[in-house]
Scaffold this motif. Structure first.
Motif, PDB file in Angstrom:
ATOM      1  N   PHE A 207       0.879  -1.175   0.000  1.00 28.73           N
ATOM      2  CA  PHE A 207       0.000   0.000   0.000  1.00 28.73           C
ATOM      3  C   PHE A 207       0.918   1.227   0.000  1.00 28.73           C
ATOM      4  N   THR A 208       0.691   2.146  -0.956  1.00 30.02           N
ATOM      5  CA  THR A 208       1.690   3.180  -1.231  1.00 30.02           C
ATOM      6  C   THR A 208       1.398   4.554  -0.625  1.00 30.02           C
ATOM      7  N   GLY A 209       0.473   4.636   0.322  1.00 32.21           N
ATOM      8  CA  GLY A 209       0.203   5.918   0.974  1.00 32.21           C
ATOM      9  C   GLY A 209      -1.010   6.611   0.383  1.00 32.21           C
ATOM     10  N   THR A 210      -1.561   7.545   1.155  1.00 29.99           N
ATOM     11  CA  THR A 210      -2.828   8.184   0.767  1.00 29.99           C
ATOM     12  C   THR A 210      -2.683   9.690   0.595  1.00 29.99           C
ATOM     13  N   PRO A 211      -3.450  10.271  -0.335  1.00 30.96           N
ATOM     14  CA  PRO A 211      -3.471  11.738  -0.458  1.00 30.96           C
ATOM     15  C   PRO A 211      -4.382  12.384   0.594  1.00 30.96           C
ATOM     16  N   ALA A 212      -4.504  13.703   0.546  1.00 29.20           N
ATOM     17  CA  ALA A 212      -5.321  14.436   1.522  1.00 29.20           C
ATOM     18  C   ALA A 212      -6.794  14.060   1.414  1.00 29.20           C
TER      19      ALA A 212
END
Ligand code: MN
Length: 230
Positions: A195-200
């Motif tokens: 899982f590569t991270g989330t935006p705002a």
């Protein structure tokens, strides 16, 4: 006993083929979009945190999720998910994409209240990040058919209202760098997911909410938040 020996093996559907992708481990990284770091009042960090969810936290292709107990602030985080067909230790970033089988759309469900508490106490994150059904993921698409998406809209809507919207090109560390980074600590294997991270735009979910999330060319996933289990 038959249940013990025929236990559930987590896997994901793959568009266009019958066989399912056998999921091994789920690695997750934090702080990978500048606007999300800003909304959480976190400084940019040279090495983003890496944590794991158990493979059986996957909810393949979405569906209904029993609402997780013991939280007053369950939050959604839409993320590009990378599925590995190869692996190794100390993978070089410029060779990392050769190990990628395909991509999916995932939602990193988070008990934010418990995560904040754990952060303050210096406690581990399992109960805030790695709980049952905390990793819904779409049907995968093979890199052989969509290649390696470096840009494209990533979004999440709750009850039809857009909450998160960004572009994959906003990622601070690209999938190839994340694979290289994780492989410095773990020998990556076929079946591993990242899982590569989330935006705002992360926000709260309530029982009954419909969540839809998608990434251009990769696909989409639909989740319905069910009732609290007692
Ligand atoms: Mn996340």
């Amino acid at each position: 006993m038959s249940e013990l020996f025929d236990y559930y093996r987590p896997s994901l559907k793959v568009r266009g083929i019958e066989r399912r992708f056998p999921a091994r481990r789920i690695f997750c990284v934090g702080w990978n979009y500048a606007d999300h770091i800003k909304e959480m009042n976190r400084p940019d960090v040279p090495q983003p945190p890496v944590f794991m969810k158990p493979a059986d936290a996957l909810l393949p292709d979405g569906g209904e999720i029993p609402f997780p107990p013991r939280t007053k602030d369950l939050q959604h985080e839409v993320e590009l998910v990378v599925a590995l067909q190869g692996g190794g230790l100390n993978i070089a970033a410029d060779e990392a994409l050769g190990h990628v089988y395909g991509y999916g759309v995932g939602v990193d469900l988070t008990r934010r209240d418990l995560q904040s508490k754990a952060r303050k106490a210096g406690d581990p994150w399992e109960i805030s990040k790695s709980f049952d059904y905390s990793a819904p993921v779409s049907t995968l698409r093979r890199a052989s058919s969509i290649r390696h998406p470096a840009k494209g809209r990533i979004w999440l809507a709750v009850n039809g209202v857009i909450r998160q919207e960004a572009d994959l090109s906003d990622m601070i560390r690209k999938p190839m760098e994340l694979i290289a980074q994780i492989s410095a600590y773990f020998e990556l294997k076929p079946g591993d997911l990242v899982f590569t991270g989330t935006p705002a735009g992360v926000g709260q979910l309530k029982p009954g909410d419909h969540v839809t999330a998608g990434i251009d060319r990769v696909g989409d996933v639909h989740i319905r938040m069910g009732r609290l289990r007692t």
